[in-house]
Design a protein around this motif. Structure first.
Motif, short mmCIF file in Angstrom:
data_model
loop_
_atom_site.label_atom_id
_atom_site.label_comp_id
_atom_site.label_asym_id
_atom_site.label_seq_id
_atom_site.Cartn_x
_atom_site.Cartn_y
_atom_site.Cartn_z
N LEU A 30 0.82 -1.20 0.00
CA LEU A 30 0.00 0.00 0.00
C LEU A 30 0.86 1.26 0.00
O LEU A 30 0.49 2.29 -0.57
CB LEU A 30 -0.94 0.00 1.21
N GLY A 31 2.02 1.18 0.63
CA GLY A 31 2.96 2.31 0.62
C GLY A 31 3.44 2.62 -0.80
O GLY A 31 3.62 3.79 -1.17
N VAL A 32 3.64 1.58 -1.62
CA VAL A 32 4.03 1.78 -3.02
C VAL A 32 2.90 2.47 -3.79
O VAL A 32 3.14 3.38 -4.59
CB VAL A 32 4.41 0.44 -3.68
N VAL A 33 1.66 2.02 -3.55
CA VAL A 33 0.51 2.65 -4.21
C VAL A 33 0.42 4.12 -3.83
O VAL A 33 0.18 4.99 -4.66
CB VAL A 33 -0.80 1.92 -3.85
N ASP A 34 0.62 4.40 -2.54
CA ASP A 34 0.59 5.77 -2.04
C ASP A 34 1.62 6.63 -2.78
O ASP A 34 1.34 7.75 -3.22
CB ASP A 34 0.87 5.77 -0.54
N ARG A 35 2.81 6.09 -2.94
CA ARG A 35 3.88 6.81 -3.64
C ARG A 35 3.55 6.97 -5.13
O ARG A 35 3.87 7.99 -5.76
CB ARG A 35 5.20 6.05 -3.47
N LEU A 36 2.89 5.98 -5.67
CA LEU A 36 2.61 5.94 -7.11
C LEU A 36 1.57 6.98 -7.53
O LEU A 36 1.75 7.66 -8.55
CB LEU A 36 2.14 4.54 -7.51
N ILE A 37 0.50 7.12 -6.75
CA ILE A 37 -0.60 8.00 -7.18
C ILE A 37 -0.70 9.28 -6.35
O ILE A 37 -1.47 10.17 -6.70
CB ILE A 37 -1.95 7.25 -7.13
N GLU A 62 -0.65 11.06 -2.17
CA GLU A 62 -1.40 10.89 -0.93
C GLU A 62 -2.88 11.25 -1.08
O GLU A 62 -3.76 10.53 -0.60
CB GLU A 62 -0.75 11.77 0.15
N LYS A 63 -3.15 12.35 -1.76
CA LYS A 63 -4.53 12.81 -1.88
C LYS A 63 -5.38 11.80 -2.64
O LYS A 63 -6.49 11.44 -2.21
CB LYS A 63 -4.57 14.16 -2.57
N ALA A 64 -4.87 11.31 -3.76
CA ALA A 64 -5.61 10.33 -4.55
C ALA A 64 -5.71 9.00 -3.82
O ALA A 64 -6.72 8.29 -3.91
CB ALA A 64 -4.93 10.14 -5.90
N PHE A 65 -4.67 8.66 -3.06
CA PHE A 65 -4.64 7.37 -2.34
C PHE A 65 -5.69 7.34 -1.23
O PHE A 65 -6.37 6.33 -1.02
CB PHE A 65 -3.24 7.16 -1.77
N ASP A 66 -5.83 8.45 -0.51
CA ASP A 66 -6.76 8.49 0.63
C ASP A 66 -8.21 8.27 0.22
O ASP A 66 -9.03 7.83 1.04
CB ASP A 66 -6.62 9.83 1.36
N LYS A 114 1.21 11.74 -10.83
CA LYS A 114 0.17 12.51 -10.15
C LYS A 114 -0.89 12.93 -11.15
O LYS A 114 -0.58 13.21 -12.30
CB LYS A 114 0.78 13.77 -9.51
N PRO A 115 -2.14 12.95 -10.71
CA PRO A 115 -3.18 13.38 -11.63
C PRO A 115 -2.97 14.83 -12.04
O PRO A 115 -2.45 15.64 -11.28
CB PRO A 115 -4.47 13.21 -10.81
N ALA A 116 -3.36 15.10 -13.25
CA ALA A 116 -3.17 16.46 -13.76
C ALA A 116 -4.02 17.45 -12.95
O ALA A 116 -5.17 17.19 -12.63
CB ALA A 116 -3.58 16.53 -15.23
#
Length: 574
Positions: A497-504, A506-510, A541-543
């Motif tokens: 989950l930490g990798v996902v957090d880094r990938l997308i 923090e805001k999108a992950f939450d 990161k999302p645009a």
């Protein structure tokens, strides 16, 4: 012959250039009087006349303009090959200088490469006169500079086949100097690598020594991995080469000292050289179409010729691999492992039967047979690359099941093999999704933990951010295993989950977390800080819309609509 007859300077330059321009018979066939024709036949045999003509030609070529004197260059072009073959050493040395002036100023210098370079390699590089050697190398360098290196290099490499060891050693040395000067950015290193074996195994000591210097220079530019592509060479020679290459580790990255005319750094108005660019330094950029590279290690796989591994499979492999005796099975996979280790690059040929047999041995009752089988699968994936991706459905399921093995060394090997197989795919985690889904529901906690770890590794290597729906699926898997009864599985889930957090971000992950435990979330954040990803930061990161500046962010009261301007002139008249 009188003094008047010995003065040939009044004759046309083209007549004096002729290298043994004919026998008396050829002279007689020309359209002049008999006396003059015989005179010219005698003249052609006088080397000092040719020497004077070469000097005069050198001076004249330096003054000609490529645009306005194209006819003159075409007239002299036909003499170049005859000049470089001059049998007199002094005349030949001057001929090389004349040809240099021709190549430097001609509008079409490369048209003489095919006729000149092989002669220079065979007769001039190893000449007795130091000046001839010097001018020969300078001429080859200029041929490379005015166009591109490969037409010249290919003809120098042909010189490695010459019968005279002295000429071969000189050709190898010249190639080393070209690589040292221009780097490997525009060089197809494979062409050179194919010829290195003969040089390293040559019976002449000087040829072997010069070839070793060439190998070291190539390694300086493309990395030590080149040694793996040399094939079967003398173990002593390989040891010497390895020691020399290891000494390169502390050196700075090499930079070209000469450039192609098309890449030469521009000069400022003050005459100072402009700051070096990626092209001028010989460093390949993303858009570069060069065949080589500089400033970084080149993959040996790119340098090697593909080999059909089916030709190296032992004759008794398919019978021994299914034998009831574990020693015979072990012997079969050992022989295959040896063949794979000795192969740098595997050709894309049918290997389905081979892969199926190795996959079946992953569950072998003998752990040594299973271990070597896994090693063979890893080598196949690494050395075949993308074409191996079609076999992941054959090899991954038995590996997932075997993740319950208790031996740490075996589990570490499985991780490495699974990563190697994944790297042959598009590196989209969804390719392995069916294995993740089966793994997280497995009854064995170690299998669950390893599958979720594999998902994390796949996410760290993916080149692009997965779709939102897929991210949700992966986060849900992680949340599920985060509540697992096994501590190892829980920790693996938090790391993923930490990798996902880094990938997308923090805001999108939450958004996907819901009522996720805060203590576990804090752990996820820790893993996020340590995680590495292959997606570029801007793409992960999302645009978002650009933030307004401080001045622009202040609220400006909206102005009421203004009436149109009044025509005062018309109003006064009314």
């Amino acid at each position: 012959m009188s003094k008047e007859e010995d003065d040939f300077s009044s004759l046309p330059l083209t007549d004096r250039l002729a290298h043994k321009a004919g026998t008396i018979q050829r002279a007689i066939s020309a359209g002049h009087g008999l006396a003059e024709r015989c005179n010219r036949a005698i003249l052609a045999a006088k080397w000092n006349v040719r020497l004077g003509a070469y000097k005069e030609l050198t001076n004249e070529l330096a003054t000609l303009d490529a645009d306005h004197d194209a006819i003159k260059f075409s007239e002299y072009e036909g003499f170049m090959e005859k000049m470089v073959r001059d049998s007199n050493s002094a005349a030949q040395e001057q001929a090389l200088q004349a040809i240099f002036a021709f190549v430097e100023n001609s509008p079409h210098p490369t048209r003489t490469i095919e006729g000149i370079v092989p002669v220079v390699v065979e007769k001039c590089l190893s000449a007795a006169k130091p000046g001839t050697k010097k001018h020969s190398l300078e001429l080859l360098m200029l041929y490379v500079e005015v166009d591109k290196p490969m037409p010249v290099i290919e003809r120098i490499v042909e010189g490695f086949e010459l019968k005279t060891p002295k000429a071969v050693a000189a050709a190898v040395k010249a190639l080393t100097e070209i690589v040292k000067a221009f780097g490997t950015r525009r060089i197809d290193v494979k062409v050179i690598v194919k010829a290195l074996g003969k040089g390293l195994g040559h019976k002449d000591k000087q040829v072997r020594a010069e070839t070793q210097e060439l190998v070291v220079e190539l390694c300086r530019w493309v990395g030590s991995g080149l040694l793996a592509t040399l094939g079967d060479i003398n173990p002593v020679a390989l040891k010497d080469l390895t020691e020399k290459v290891e000494k390169l580790a502390g050196e700075d990255k090499p930079r070209p000292t000469r450039y192609l005319r098309s890449e030469r750094p521009e000069e400022s108005s003050g005459g100072d050289q402009a700051p070096p660019t990626a092209a001028s330094e010989g460093v390949a950029s993303d858009s570069d179409d060069g065949v080589g590279q500089a400033g970084g290690d080149m993959d040996p796989w790119d340098l090697a010729d593909p080999i059909d591994i089916n030709d190296k499979v032992p004759d008794n492999f398919y019978t021994d691999i299914v034998s009831k005796k574990w020693k015979e099975r072990k012997g079969a996979v050992d022989e295959l492992h040896k063949a794979l280790t000795e192969t740098v690059r595997i050709a894309d040929k049918p290997i389905t039967m081979l892969v199926e047999q190795l996959a079946a041995r992953i569950k072998d009752a003998n752990i040594m047979v299973a271990t070597v089988s896994l090693q063979c699968i890893e080598l196949l994936a690494i050395k075949l690359r993308a074409p191996f991706a079609q076999h992941h459905t054959t090899v991954v399921p038995p590996m997932i099941e075997k993740l319950k093995e208790r031996k740490p060394a075996f589990i570490e090997l499985e991780r490495s093999v699974l990563d190697a197989v994944f790297s042959t795919t598009s590196r989209d985690p969804m390719v392995f999704m069916q294995y993740f889904e089966e793994g997280v529901d497995h009854k064995n906690p170690q299998v669950r933990a390893e599958c979720i770890r594999l998902l994390g590794r796949c996410l760290s290597k993916t080149p692009s951010v997965p779709a939102k729906a897929n991210i949700k699926t992966m986060v849900d898997m992680g949340k599920k295993i985060a509540d697992d009864g096994d501590a190892g599985a829980r920790e693996a889930a938090l790391e993923m989950l930490g990798v996902v957090d880094r990938l997308i971000g923090e805001k999108a992950f939450d958004v996907f977390l819901g009522d996720f435990d805060k203590i576990k979330l804090a752990k996820v954040r820790e893993y996020c800080e340590k995680a590495t990803i292959s997606v570029k930061k801007s793409a992960s990161k999302p645009a978002t819309k650009p933030k307004p500046t401080h001045a622009a962010s202040k609220k400006v009261p909206s102005r009421p609509p203004q009436p149109p301007p009044v025509n005062t002139e018309r109003q006064e008249r009314t």
